[in-house]
Design a protein around this motif. Structure first.
Motif, PDB file in Angstrom:
ATOM      1  N   GLY A 192       0.213   1.736  10.834  1.00 32.01           N
ATOM      2  CA  GLY A 192      -0.748   1.328   9.814  1.00 32.01           C
ATOM      3  C   GLY A 192      -1.728   0.269  10.269  1.00 32.01           C
ATOM      4  O   GLY A 192      -2.438  -0.314   9.442  1.00 32.01           O
ATOM      5  N   TRP A 233       2.597  11.630  10.416  1.00 37.08           N
ATOM      6  CA  TRP A 233       1.802  10.452  10.046  1.00 37.08           C
ATOM      7  C   TRP A 233       0.297  10.695  10.072  1.00 37.08           C
ATOM      8  O   TRP A 233      -0.473   9.859   9.581  1.00 37.08           O
ATOM      9  CB  TRP A 233       2.121   9.285  10.991  1.00 37.08           C
ATOM     10  N   GLN A 266      -4.837   7.750   0.043  1.00 38.60           N
ATOM     11  CA  GLN A 266      -5.513   6.743  -0.774  1.00 38.60           C
ATOM     12  C   GLN A 266      -6.957   7.128  -1.073  1.00 38.60           C
ATOM     13  O   GLN A 266      -7.495   6.761  -2.127  1.00 38.60           O
ATOM     14  CB  GLN A 266      -5.477   5.384  -0.072  1.00 38.60           C
ATOM     15  N   ARG A 302      -1.621   7.803   5.224  1.00 40.13           N
ATOM     16  CA  ARG A 302      -1.828   6.802   4.170  1.00 40.13           C
ATOM     17  C   ARG A 302      -3.288   6.738   3.752  1.00 40.13           C
ATOM     18  O   ARG A 302      -3.591   6.708   2.548  1.00 40.13           O
ATOM     19  CB  ARG A 302      -1.356   5.433   4.674  1.00 40.13           C
TER      20      ARG A 302
END
Length: 259
Positions: free
Chosen positions: A91, A107, A236, A232
């Motif tokens: 991240g 990922w 988002q 991620r």
């Protein structure tokens, strides 16, 4: 109380109440939320003509064009390729430029069409060639390596070469961090063959090494370079991710059609 005093007092009350109604108290508008940041990690070793540490690669320029007008703030930095992959998993980065690798889907997110990457939204296309020293018997027939004489096949650290490399069952040396370092290992006989991106391999071959090298007639593989986003970030900002990939495809198609 004198009559004029009563009238004056009434006027004060009337004016006072009117003034209170004329000046409502309103909160100032809230500032707009900050644009999301897209941290792009690029290898500190060139992958020409597509990426370069100074940001001048063709794929980096195309990405910069695609970002124009989108509510995203691009932050670019360079690191060893293996570090970029680790940062994306952890991240610390939201984006990379690279090839499709199903092992990264835990990922990473790519522009997809069904269960396959949508190559119409890729940044670029290219080929990996297999190089050997001139006069060496080492070979690649499009499916398997032969006559390696106990030496490994050289590849770059942190790069994905697809299933053909795993299926070959050949010994692999993946310590080289740049195309130049890999071809110098080939020239010194530390690897029997080297798999190198075509544009870089041909440039280095023409510049000359310790011993002459040559590309074998059958390419190892072709590839499409994609903007890889982290899972991620895509979760988002799904609309932004789709819009960015679509813009990349549109710009690339427009450039391909230019005279």
């Amino acid at each position: 109380m004198p009559p004029f005093a009563a009238v004056g007092w009434g006027l004060c009350l009337l004016l006072g109440s009117g003034a209170a109604r004329a000046v409502p108290q309103t909160a100032p508008p809230a500032p707009p939320p900050p644009w999301p940041v897209l941290r792009l990690c690029t290898s500190d070793s060139p992958f020409l003509p597509y990426t370069a540490p100074d940001g001048s690669g063709s794929s980096q320029r195309l990405l910069a064009q695609a970002l124009q007008g989108l509510p995203l703030r691009l932050q670019s930095y360079v690191a060893p390729r293996s570090r970029c992959l680790l940062d994306a998993r952890a991240g610390q980065a939201e984006a990379l430029i690279g090839v499709f690798d199903p092992e990264r889907l835990a990922w990473a997110r790519y522009p997809m069409r069904g269960d396959q990457p949508d190559d119409s939204q890729a940044l670029a296309a290219g080929r990996f060639l297999v190089y050997r020293r001139v006069g060496s018997p080492a070979d690649w027939d499009g499916e398997r390596f032969s006559q390696l004489q106990g030496a490994p096949v050289g590849v770059r650290l942190g790069f994905s070469y697809g299933g053909a490399l795993a299926r070959s069952a050949a010994p692999i040396d993946d310590k080289a961090t740049s195309a130049e370092q890999l071809l110098r290992k080939l020239a010194k006989g530390r690897v029997a063959l080297a798999i190198v991106q075509e544009a870089q391999g041909e440039l280095l071959r023409q510049q000359g090494l310790e011993v002459p090298i040559e590309a074998l007639p059958r390419p190892f593989s072709s590839f499409e370079l994609h903007l890889i986003l982290t899972q991620r970030f895509e979760q988002q900002h799904p609309a932004l991710a789709r819009q960015l990939w679509q813009r990349i495809g549109q710009l690339r198609a427009r450039q391909a059609g230019s005279p």
